[in-house]
Write a protein that holds these residues in place. Structure first.
Motif, mmCIF file in Angstrom:
data_model
loop_
_atom_site.group_PDB
_atom_site.id
_atom_site.type_symbol
_atom_site.label_atom_id
_atom_site.label_comp_id
_atom_site.label_asym_id
_atom_site.label_seq_id
_atom_site.Cartn_x
_atom_site.Cartn_y
_atom_site.Cartn_z
ATOM 1 N N LYS A 65 0.792 -1.218 0.000
ATOM 2 C CA LYS A 65 0.000 0.000 0.000
ATOM 3 C C LYS A 65 0.830 1.277 0.000
ATOM 4 C CE LYS A 65 -0.792 -0.211 5.012
ATOM 5 N NZ LYS A 65 -1.814 -0.386 6.043
ATOM 6 N N GLY A 66 2.133 1.205 0.344
ATOM 7 C CA GLY A 66 2.977 2.393 0.270
ATOM 8 C C GLY A 66 3.069 2.964 -1.128
ATOM 9 N N LEU A 67 2.687 2.171 -2.127
ATOM 10 C CA LEU A 67 2.703 2.652 -3.509
ATOM 11 C C LEU A 67 1.685 3.758 -3.746
ATOM 12 C CD1 LEU A 67 3.033 -0.807 -5.293
ATOM 13 C CD2 LEU A 67 4.818 0.915 -5.047
ATOM 14 N N PHE A 68 0.713 3.911 -2.850
ATOM 15 C CA PHE A 68 -0.273 4.985 -2.994
ATOM 16 C C PHE A 68 0.186 6.288 -2.331
ATOM 17 C CE2 PHE A 68 -3.480 1.452 -3.505
ATOM 18 C CZ PHE A 68 -3.787 1.764 -4.828
ATOM 19 N N THR A 69 1.324 6.260 -1.653
ATOM 20 C CA THR A 69 1.779 7.463 -0.948
ATOM 21 C C THR A 69 3.186 7.902 -1.327
ATOM 22 O OG1 THR A 69 2.595 6.126 0.913
ATOM 23 C CG2 THR A 69 0.332 6.943 1.056
ATOM 24 N N LYS A 70 3.982 7.036 -1.931
ATOM 25 C CA LYS A 70 5.408 7.285 -2.144
ATOM 26 C C LYS A 70 5.674 8.599 -2.883
ATOM 27 C CE LYS A 70 9.493 5.122 -4.293
ATOM 28 N NZ LYS A 70 9.653 6.043 -5.443
ATOM 29 N N GLU A 71 5.070 8.780 -4.042
ATOM 30 C CA GLU A 71 5.349 9.985 -4.832
ATOM 31 C C GLU A 71 4.805 11.245 -4.156
ATOM 32 O OE1 GLU A 71 5.824 6.547 -7.531
ATOM 33 O OE2 GLU A 71 4.296 7.126 -6.085
ATOM 34 N N ILE A 72 3.704 11.096 -3.427
ATOM 35 C CA ILE A 72 3.145 12.251 -2.717
ATOM 36 C C ILE A 72 4.082 12.658 -1.582
ATOM 37 C CG2 ILE A 72 1.176 13.113 -1.397
ATOM 38 C CD1 ILE A 72 -0.593 11.165 -2.945
ATOM 39 N N GLU A 73 4.626 11.667 -0.886
ATOM 40 C CA GLU A 73 5.587 11.976 0.175
ATOM 41 C C GLU A 73 6.858 12.601 -0.389
ATOM 42 O OE1 GLU A 73 4.415 8.829 3.693
ATOM 43 O OE2 GLU A 73 5.942 8.234 2.250
ATOM 44 N N GLU A 74 7.268 12.170 -1.560
ATOM 45 C CA GLU A 74 8.442 12.778 -2.190
ATOM 46 C C GLU A 74 8.192 14.257 -2.495
ATOM 47 O OE1 GLU A 74 9.057 10.223 -5.528
ATOM 48 O OE2 GLU A 74 10.201 8.729 -4.382
ATOM 49 N N ALA A 75 6.976 14.582 -2.926
ATOM 50 C CA ALA A 75 6.630 15.982 -3.184
ATOM 51 C C ALA A 75 6.607 16.796 -1.889
ATOM 52 C CB ALA A 75 5.273 16.068 -3.885
ATOM 53 N N LEU A 76 6.121 16.166 -0.819
ATOM 54 C CA LEU A 76 6.132 16.834 0.488
ATOM 55 C C LEU A 76 7.564 17.139 0.921
ATOM 56 C CD1 LEU A 76 3.649 15.214 3.058
ATOM 57 C CD2 LEU A 76 3.917 17.639 2.536
ATOM 58 N N LEU A 77 8.427 16.154 0.811
ATOM 59 C CA LEU A 77 9.816 16.322 1.233
ATOM 60 C C LEU A 77 10.536 17.352 0.370
ATOM 61 C CD1 LEU A 77 10.653 12.566 1.901
ATOM 62 C CD2 LEU A 77 10.503 14.379 3.629
ATOM 63 N N THR A 80 7.256 20.871 -2.754
ATOM 64 C CA THR A 80 6.387 21.316 -3.855
ATOM 65 C C THR A 80 4.911 21.282 -3.465
ATOM 66 O OG1 THR A 80 6.442 19.076 -4.778
ATOM 67 C CG2 THR A 80 8.026 20.658 -5.642
ATOM 68 N N ILE A 81 4.592 20.583 -2.368
ATOM 69 C CA ILE A 81 3.269 20.671 -1.751
ATOM 70 C C ILE A 81 3.471 20.900 -0.252
ATOM 71 C CG2 ILE A 81 2.116 19.196 -3.463
ATOM 72 C CD1 ILE A 81 2.256 16.893 -1.418
ATOM 73 N N ASP A 82 2.445 21.383 0.412
ATOM 74 C CA ASP A 82 2.547 21.675 1.842
ATOM 75 C C ASP A 82 1.930 20.592 2.709
ATOM 76 O OD1 ASP A 82 3.692 24.386 1.538
ATOM 77 O OD2 ASP A 82 1.756 24.813 0.607
ATOM 78 N N LEU A 83 0.941 19.890 2.166
ATOM 79 C CA LEU A 83 0.301 18.818 2.919
ATOM 80 C C LEU A 83 -0.259 17.803 1.944
ATOM 81 C CD1 LEU A 83 -3.169 19.152 3.030
ATOM 82 C CD2 LEU A 83 -2.359 21.301 3.998
ATOM 83 N N ALA A 84 -0.394 16.576 2.423
ATOM 84 C CA ALA A 84 -0.957 15.501 1.615
ATOM 85 C C ALA A 84 -2.238 15.018 2.262
ATOM 86 C CB ALA A 84 0.036 14.356 1.499
ATOM 87 N N VAL A 85 -3.203 14.653 1.434
ATOM 88 C CA VAL A 85 -4.470 14.109 1.916
ATOM 89 C C VAL A 85 -4.545 12.650 1.489
ATOM 90 C CG1 VAL A 85 -6.983 14.249 1.776
ATOM 91 C CG2 VAL A 85 -5.619 16.342 1.837
ATOM 92 N N HIS A 86 -4.713 11.767 2.462
ATOM 93 C CA HIS A 86 -4.742 10.331 2.197
ATOM 94 C C HIS A 86 -5.984 9.690 2.814
ATOM 95 C CE1 HIS A 86 -0.437 10.515 1.226
ATOM 96 N NE2 HIS A 86 -0.162 10.951 2.447
ATOM 97 N N SER A 87 -6.403 8.558 2.249
ATOM 98 C CA SER A 87 -7.241 7.625 2.992
ATOM 99 C C SER A 87 -6.334 6.975 4.025
ATOM 100 C CB SER A 87 -7.820 6.550 2.070
ATOM 101 O OG SER A 87 -8.721 7.113 1.137
ATOM 102 N N SER A 88 -6.719 7.038 5.295
ATOM 103 C CA SER A 88 -5.824 6.553 6.356
ATOM 104 C C SER A 88 -5.399 5.108 6.138
ATOM 105 C CB SER A 88 -6.500 6.691 7.721
ATOM 106 O OG SER A 88 -6.667 8.041 8.056
ATOM 107 N N LYS A 89 -6.287 4.284 5.609
ATOM 108 C CA LYS A 89 -5.949 2.870 5.458
ATOM 109 C C LYS A 89 -4.897 2.639 4.380
ATOM 110 C CE LYS A 89 -9.721 1.528 2.314
ATOM 111 N NZ LYS A 89 -10.848 0.582 2.139
ATOM 112 N N ASP A 90 -4.605 3.665 3.554
ATOM 113 C CA ASP A 90 -3.566 3.539 2.535
ATOM 114 C C ASP A 90 -2.188 3.949 3.038
ATOM 115 O OD1 ASP A 90 -5.374 2.675 0.630
ATOM 116 O OD2 ASP A 90 -5.685 4.668 -0.236
ATOM 117 N N VAL A 91 -2.123 4.520 4.245
ATOM 118 C CA VAL A 91 -0.857 5.072 4.732
ATOM 119 C C VAL A 91 -0.043 3.980 5.425
ATOM 120 C CG1 VAL A 91 0.226 6.827 6.183
ATOM 121 C CG2 VAL A 91 -1.963 7.318 5.048
ATOM 122 N N PRO A 92 1.198 3.754 4.992
ATOM 123 C CA PRO A 92 2.040 2.749 5.651
ATOM 124 C C PRO A 92 2.213 3.054 7.139
ATOM 125 C CG PRO A 92 3.032 3.455 3.586
ATOM 126 C CD PRO A 92 1.883 4.374 3.837
#
Length: 315
Positions: A65-77, A80-92
Motif C-alpha cells: 500500500k505504500g505505492l499509494f503514498t510514495k510519490e506524494i511523500e516525495e513531493a512533500l519532502l 512542492t506541496i505543503d500537505l498531503a491528503v490520504h485515505s488513512s488505510k492507505d498510509v504505511p
C-alpha cells in the motif's frame, strides 16, 4: 484543478481518483471555513502514484500500500506541496522521519458494504459465486464466512470496480461505505456489513493529513480541522498494525470506538484462505490508546506464533 499562484496560502497534494479528489476538496473546504479563506487560495495538485500506474498485477507483488503514498511523500519532502491528503488505510505504518500524520478529520462510517446484482447479502450468494476484491483482508473474511465462494482480484477506483461488476467480471464485490458516502453513491450498496461480522481495515473511513514535522505554519493551519476522537482511534489502530504489519501480506482488521474518556478496540489476524484466525479486544482509557493497540498486537503474535506470519507472508 486549482494550481498554485501568488495568492496561494497552501498547496494540497493528492491522488487523482474521484474519491481522492473528493477527500482533498473536503479538506480544502474545511480549511477555508476554519480560517476565513477563499477556497481558490488553497491549491490542489494531483500526483500520480505508483499504485495508480500499476494496474496489471496485485499491489502486493509490487510493494504494497505504500505505492499509494510514495510519490506524494516525495513531493512533500521536496516542498512542492505543503500537505498531503490520504485515505488513512492507505498510509504505511512507518513514515519518513521528516513527515508525520498531523491531523485526522472526523471519521466517516468505517463499515464495509456488500454489492451484488445477484444476491441480497453475502450469505445469499449461490455456492461457487465469484466475489471480486483486491483486498487481502476482504478476501480472507469472505472465505471465512463462505468457504464455498471464489475470490477474484478486481482493481481500480470505486467507479471502475462497479463497472467491472456490472460487466459480469464478478458476482459481487465489497467496498468501504465511507468512500461511497463521500462520492454520493451510498445507494450502490446492496447491504452494509456490521463491524461485528466484518472487521474493517485499520484506519478505514478516516482522512489523514500528512505534513512536514518542521513546517509550523502548515501544522498550525491544519490543527484547526483535526478531530480528537479520530486521532485517538487511529492511534490505537495504527499501534496495533505497527507490531503486526511487516510486508502487508497478512490480512489484518482493527477498529477502535471512542466513547467519551473510554475506548473499545478489536483486532484480528487471519490467513488469506480464511481458515485460521485470531481475534482479541481491549477496553481502557483513551489516553492509553497506543498501549492498548500494541498490547493487543503482542497477544495475537504470541497466540498465532511466528509460524503464522512466516506462512502467510507477514512480519
Amino acid at each position: 484543478m486549482s494550481a498554485a499562484g501568488q495568492d496561494t496560502v497552501v498547496t494540497i497534494g493528492t491522488r487523482g481518483s474521484p474519491l481522492a479528489l473528493a477527500q482533498a476538496h473536503e479538506v480544502r473546504g474545511r480549511l477555508a471555513r476554519a480560517h476565513g479563506l477563499d477556497e481558490d487560495r488553497i491549491a490542489i495538485r494531483i500526483i500520480r502514484t505508483s499504485g495508480d500506474a500499476i494496474q496489471d498485477r496485485p499491489l502486493l507483488e509490487a510493494g504494497g500500500k505504500g505505492l499509494f503514498t510514495k510519490e506524494i511523500e516525495e513531493a512533500l519532502l521536496a516542498g512542492t506541496i505543503d500537505l498531503a491528503v490520504h485515505s488513512s488505510k492507505d498510509v504505511p505504518t512507518f513514515l519518513p522521519d521528516a513527515l508525520w500524520l498531523s491531523v485526522f478529520l472526523t471519521r466517516e462510517d468505517p463499515r464495509d458494504v456488500f454489492i451484488s446484482p445477484k444476491a441480497a447479502s453475502l450469505q445469499d450468494l449461490p455456492a461457487g459465486s465469484i466475489v471480486g476484491t483486491a483486498s487481502l483482508r476482504r478476501q480472507a473474511m469472505v472465505l471465512r464466512l463462505r468457504p464455498d465462494l471464489k475470490v477474484a482480484s478486481i482493481r481500480g477506483n470505486v467507479e471502475t470496480r462497479l463497472r467491472k461488476l456490472a460487466a459480469g467480471e464478478a458476482d459481487a464485490t465489497l467496498l468501504a461505505l465511507a468512500g461511497l458516502n463521500r462520492l454520493g453513491m451510498a445507494d450502490k450498496a446492496t447491504c452494509i456489513l456490521s463491524v461485528d461480522e466484518f472487521l474493517p481495515a485499520v484506519g478505514q473511513g478516516a482522512i489523514a493529513i500528512e505534513s512536514r514535522r518542521d513546517d509550523d505554519r502548515t501544522n498550525a493551519l491544519v490543527a484547526a480541522i483535526g478531530d480528537a476522537d479520530a486521532e485517538t482511534a487511529l492511534a490505537a489502530e495504527r499501534s496495533f498494525l505497527a507490531l503486526l504489519d511487516g510486508s502487508c501480506r497478512t490480512p489484518i482488521g482493527g477498529h477502535c470506538q471512542v466513547r467519551g474518556d473510554r475506548i473499545a478496540f478489536r483486532g484480528l489476524i487471519i490467513s488469506p484462505d480464511g481458515r485460521e484466525s485470531y481475534e482479541t479486544a481491549r477496553e481502557g482509557a483513551r489516553g492509553d490508546a497506543v498501549q492498548l493497540g500494541a498490547d493487543a498486537a503482542r497477544e495475537l503474535r504470541d497466540r498465532a506464533g511466528e509460524k503464522f506470519f512466516t506462512l502467510f507472508g507477514g512480519a
